[in-house]
Design a protein around this motif. Structure first.
Motif, short mmCIF file in Angstrom:
data_model
loop_
_atom_site.label_atom_id
_atom_site.label_comp_id
_atom_site.label_asym_id
_atom_site.label_seq_id
_atom_site.Cartn_x
_atom_site.Cartn_y
_atom_site.Cartn_z
N ALA A 58 14.24 -16.69 -28.28
CA ALA A 58 12.56 -17.42 -27.60
C ALA A 58 12.69 -17.02 -26.17
CB ALA A 58 12.05 -18.36 -28.14
N LEU A 59 13.63 -17.90 -25.47
CA LEU A 59 13.71 -18.10 -24.16
C LEU A 59 13.73 -16.30 -23.37
CD1 LEU A 59 15.74 -21.39 -23.27
CD2 LEU A 59 12.84 -21.24 -22.82
N LEU A 60 15.42 -16.37 -23.81
CA LEU A 60 14.99 -14.44 -23.21
C LEU A 60 14.24 -13.98 -23.57
CD1 LEU A 60 17.56 -13.46 -22.16
CD2 LEU A 60 18.24 -12.88 -24.62
N ARG A 61 13.16 -13.28 -24.10
CA ARG A 61 12.15 -12.53 -24.59
C ARG A 61 11.23 -13.55 -23.58
NH1 ARG A 61 7.74 -13.17 -27.77
NH2 ARG A 61 7.05 -10.97 -27.97
N PRO A 113 -1.16 -6.58 -17.91
CA PRO A 113 -2.09 -7.07 -18.33
C PRO A 113 -3.45 -8.51 -17.81
CG PRO A 113 -0.68 -7.60 -19.66
CD PRO A 113 -0.04 -7.01 -17.98
N ARG A 114 -4.55 -7.78 -18.16
CA ARG A 114 -5.38 -8.97 -17.43
C ARG A 114 -5.55 -10.21 -18.42
NH1 ARG A 114 -10.05 -5.09 -18.76
NH2 ARG A 114 -9.17 -3.41 -18.22
N VAL A 115 -5.06 -10.43 -19.33
CA VAL A 115 -4.98 -11.46 -20.04
C VAL A 115 -3.58 -11.67 -19.60
CG1 VAL A 115 -4.84 -12.06 -22.36
CG2 VAL A 115 -5.77 -11.12 -21.73
N PRO A 116 -3.75 -14.04 -19.11
CA PRO A 116 -2.32 -14.05 -18.39
C PRO A 116 -1.06 -14.36 -19.40
CG PRO A 116 -3.81 -15.93 -18.79
CD PRO A 116 -4.87 -14.54 -19.03
N PRO A 117 -0.06 -13.92 -19.24
CA PRO A 117 0.91 -14.37 -20.34
C PRO A 117 0.99 -15.82 -20.80
CG PRO A 117 1.72 -14.59 -17.86
CD PRO A 117 0.31 -14.08 -17.78
N LEU A 118 1.29 -15.36 -21.87
CA LEU A 118 1.09 -17.42 -22.71
C LEU A 118 3.04 -17.75 -22.08
CD1 LEU A 118 1.00 -15.62 -26.51
CD2 LEU A 118 -0.68 -16.58 -25.04
N GLU A 119 1.86 -19.67 -22.33
CA GLU A 119 3.04 -20.63 -21.75
C GLU A 119 3.49 -21.28 -22.99
OE1 GLU A 119 4.25 -20.69 -18.59
OE2 GLU A 119 2.32 -19.41 -17.75
N MET A 120 4.58 -21.01 -23.94
CA MET A 120 4.36 -21.76 -24.87
C MET A 120 6.42 -22.50 -24.41
SD MET A 120 3.64 -19.52 -27.27
CE MET A 120 3.94 -19.83 -28.33
N PRO A 121 5.72 -23.25 -24.49
CA PRO A 121 6.24 -24.86 -24.78
C PRO A 121 7.72 -24.61 -25.73
CG PRO A 121 4.39 -24.89 -26.73
CD PRO A 121 4.46 -23.69 -26.09
N PRO A 122 9.06 -24.66 -25.61
CA PRO A 122 10.31 -25.07 -26.04
C PRO A 122 9.29 -25.50 -27.72
CG PRO A 122 9.95 -26.02 -24.58
CD PRO A 122 9.51 -25.71 -24.99
N LEU A 123 10.36 -24.35 -28.92
CA LEU A 123 10.03 -24.68 -30.02
C LEU A 123 10.86 -25.92 -30.60
CD1 LEU A 123 9.72 -20.90 -30.99
CD2 LEU A 123 8.14 -22.17 -30.50
N GLU A 124 9.92 -26.81 -31.69
CA GLU A 124 10.85 -27.34 -31.83
C GLU A 124 10.44 -28.08 -33.43
OE1 GLU A 124 9.41 -31.45 -30.35
OE2 GLU A 124 10.48 -30.63 -27.85
N ASP A 135 9.07 -27.29 -37.53
CA ASP A 135 8.57 -26.39 -37.99
C ASP A 135 8.62 -25.16 -37.49
OD1 ASP A 135 8.10 -27.83 -40.12
OD2 ASP A 135 6.31 -27.62 -40.13
N ALA A 136 8.12 -25.75 -36.12
CA ALA A 136 8.10 -23.83 -35.17
C ALA A 136 9.25 -23.28 -34.77
CB ALA A 136 7.12 -24.60 -33.97
N GLN A 137 9.56 -23.86 -34.84
CA GLN A 137 11.65 -23.63 -34.48
C GLN A 137 11.80 -22.25 -35.71
OE1 GLN A 137 15.18 -26.31 -34.29
NE2 GLN A 137 15.41 -25.40 -31.83
N VAL A 138 12.00 -23.29 -36.85
CA VAL A 138 11.77 -22.70 -37.71
C VAL A 138 11.13 -21.50 -38.01
CG1 VAL A 138 11.92 -23.11 -40.96
CG2 VAL A 138 12.64 -24.48 -39.29
N LYS A 139 10.39 -21.12 -38.36
CA LYS A 139 8.66 -20.28 -38.39
C LYS A 139 9.42 -19.35 -37.15
CE LYS A 139 5.46 -22.80 -40.60
NZ LYS A 139 3.66 -23.02 -39.96
N GLY A 140 9.18 -19.96 -35.76
CA GLY A 140 9.84 -19.15 -34.69
C GLY A 140 10.69 -17.62 -35.10
N GLN A 141 12.44 -18.61 -35.53
CA GLN A 141 13.00 -17.98 -36.27
C GLN A 141 13.03 -16.46 -37.10
OE1 GLN A 141 16.10 -20.85 -37.50
NE2 GLN A 141 17.39 -19.36 -37.73
N ARG A 142 12.28 -16.95 -38.39
CA ARG A 142 11.66 -16.68 -39.21
C ARG A 142 11.12 -15.28 -38.32
NH1 ARG A 142 10.02 -20.27 -42.86
NH2 ARG A 142 11.79 -21.19 -43.70
#
Ligand code: URA
Length: 270
Positions: free
Chosen positions: A12-15, A66-77, A79-86
């Motif tokens: 996720a960080l690399l992406r 893009p005019r839409v700013p990049p998403l500032e995603m916090p580190p996943l923890e 449920d978010a981490q499991v879902k992010g992995q899926r």
């Protein structure tokens, strides 16, 4: 943290790092020598009188950021981490997709973006030119309006998840063909199931028709809760339609629909 969890966090960080580099102007990563992003950004700044190019124009030769700013995603923890992995696994399975003819003219696969643990998933139709160049959904004019629509009910873009029924740009922005939708649909379905949102917002006829499995005019269903595999679905107008029909009634309708989606999510405690 488990090995798999750590791997998904690093991916996720690399992406995000690669997305940031692309935002800065890096347009190619491969065998030819890389130009440092700054070298590309400076002439652009000169050409725009010192303002960031994105403040002047997002599309056009060399100015595709893009005019839409990049998403500032916090580190996943958690449920978010499991879902992010899926979601990473689904993206991996999609690969360099060549399942339909859209692959022939696309520049980038636009998988989707946002919070893997989002309470709401927005489903659009398919990438346009800006999205095809940037690899991000809804970053052109319709995307700017979508971001405003999302903000109008108190969400931030990074709180939600945004994707499309087809992941590659239909040439000339034509409607995606049924066979193209059919090839992409399993990936959309897996994305929704991975996120398991409290509500889905279907933007426009192709999105609601795909989820319902039959062609339905958006005017017929807009504002009325539907269901897809047990998930509540709110059909509303696509932001591109709103841009073409920027009437008070149409804007009010979309606002009402998004408020209903927000209320549904809040009722469930999110
Ligand atoms: N329209 C869509 O339906 N999706 C996008 O990503 C952009 C515009």
């Amino acid at each position: 943290m488990s090995g798999a969890g750590e791997k998904s966090r690093i991916l996720a960080l690399l992406r995000q790092e690669l997305l940031d580099l692309r935002q800065e102007g890096l347009d190619y990563l491969g065998p030819r020598p890389l130009r440092p992003p700054r070298e590309q950004a400076q002439p652009e700044r000169r050409a725009t009188g010192g303002k960031p190019a994105s403040a002047v124009r997002a599309a056009g030769s060399g100015g595709w950021r893009p005019r839409v700013p990049p998403l500032e995603m916090p580190p996943l923890e958690g449920d978010a981490q499991v879902k992010g992995q899926r979601l990473e696994e689904i993206r991996h399975d999609l690969g360099d997709c060549r399942r339909c003819e859209l692959c022939e003219r696309r520049q980038t696969i636009v998988f989707g973006e946002g919070n893997p643990d989002a309470p709401v998933v927005f489903v659009g139709e398919g990438p346009g030119a800006d999205e095809d160049r940037s690899g991000r959904p809804f970053v052109g004019r319709a995307g700017e309006l979508l971001s405003k629509m999302i903000a109008s009910v108190g969400w931030r873009r990074e709180d939600v998840y945004i994707c499309n029924i087809v992941k590659c740009r239909p040439p000339g922005n034509r409607d995606p063909k049924l066979e193209e939708v059919a090839m992409c649909q399993p990936f959309l379905e897996r994305q929704i199931e991975a996120i398991a949102p409290l509500a889905i917002v279907a933007l426009g006829k192709p999105a609601i028709s795909t989820l319902m499995g039959r062609p339905i005019p958006i005017t017929k269903l807009r504002g009325q809760w539907q269901e897809w595999r047990g998930y509540p679905v709110m059909p509303t107008f696509h932001p591109a339609y709103l841009l073409r029909n920027y009437t008070r009634e149409a804007r009010q309708a979309v606002w009402d629909d998004l408020k209903a989606a927000r209320a549904r999510v809040e009722e469930a405690g999110r």
